[in-house]
Design an enzyme around this catalytic site. Structure first.
Site, short mmCIF file in Angstrom:
data_model
loop_
_atom_site.label_atom_id
_atom_site.label_comp_id
_atom_site.label_asym_id
_atom_site.label_seq_id
_atom_site.Cartn_x
_atom_site.Cartn_y
_atom_site.Cartn_z
N CYS A 15 0.80 -1.15 0.03
CA CYS A 15 -0.29 0.07 -0.11
C CYS A 15 0.92 1.31 0.08
O CYS A 15 1.72 1.32 0.84
CB CYS A 15 -0.87 -0.03 1.12
SG CYS A 15 -1.94 1.42 1.57
N CYS A 69 0.10 3.14 3.79
CA CYS A 69 0.77 2.62 4.90
C CYS A 69 1.64 1.59 5.07
O CYS A 69 2.37 1.12 6.00
CB CYS A 69 -0.43 2.22 5.74
SG CYS A 69 -1.01 0.45 5.00
N CYS A 76 -8.44 -5.62 -9.95
CA CYS A 76 -8.21 -4.32 -10.94
C CYS A 76 -7.57 -3.12 -9.93
O CYS A 76 -8.53 -2.45 -9.38
CB CYS A 76 -9.31 -4.05 -11.56
SG CYS A 76 -9.04 -2.76 -12.93
#
Ligand code: FE
Length: 131
Positions: free
Chosen positions: A47, A50, A119
């Site tokens: 991510c 984070c 996706c």
């Protein structure tokens, strides 16, 4: 790490305008423009907000859609889905389970063994080579 005000400040310092728009405002990068669409190196996609590890290159495939596509997230509660009825469509939004960043959507037209197509916007991801 949830979206607290101090966290938002941090993101605004670290991320590009597009990364903010996609992850915090549920934006979508234009097809075929993301940095990981044709990225084939071995490693992990974390991510961008984070740092939680979300997807592996092992599960990445070329869907032809113009966005990085995975048929499986990493094991564990790395991502979760939220029903999304915006734009006149019923879709399942994929978010980071750790910080709620918007990642993309999951569709049921992926390859076996899962039949799923995650996706995902390149703007939501940060590629990490194996340690
Ligand atoms: Fe996150």
């Amino acid at each position: 790490m949830k979206n607290t005000k101090s966290n938002n400040e941090d993101l605004r310092q670290r991320l590009t305008a597009e990364q903010i728009q996609v992850t915090q405002n549920k934006g979508t990068e234009r097809a075929f423009t993301g940095r990981y669409v044709n990225h084939k190196e071995d490693g992990t996609y974390a991510c961008v907000c984070c740092g939680a590890k979300l997807f592996s290159s092992e599960h990445k495939y070329d869907s032809g859609s113009g966005w990085p596509s995975f048929f499986l997230p990493l094991a564990g509660e790395t991502v979760r889905t939220v029903r999304d009825t915006s734009h006149g469509m019923i879709r399942d939004e994929v978010v980071c389970n750790n910080c709620d960043a918007h990642l993309g959507h999951v569709f049921e037209d992926g390859p076996q063994p899962t039949g799923l197509r995650y996706c995902i916007n390149s703007a939501s991801l940060d590629f990490k080579k194996p340690d």
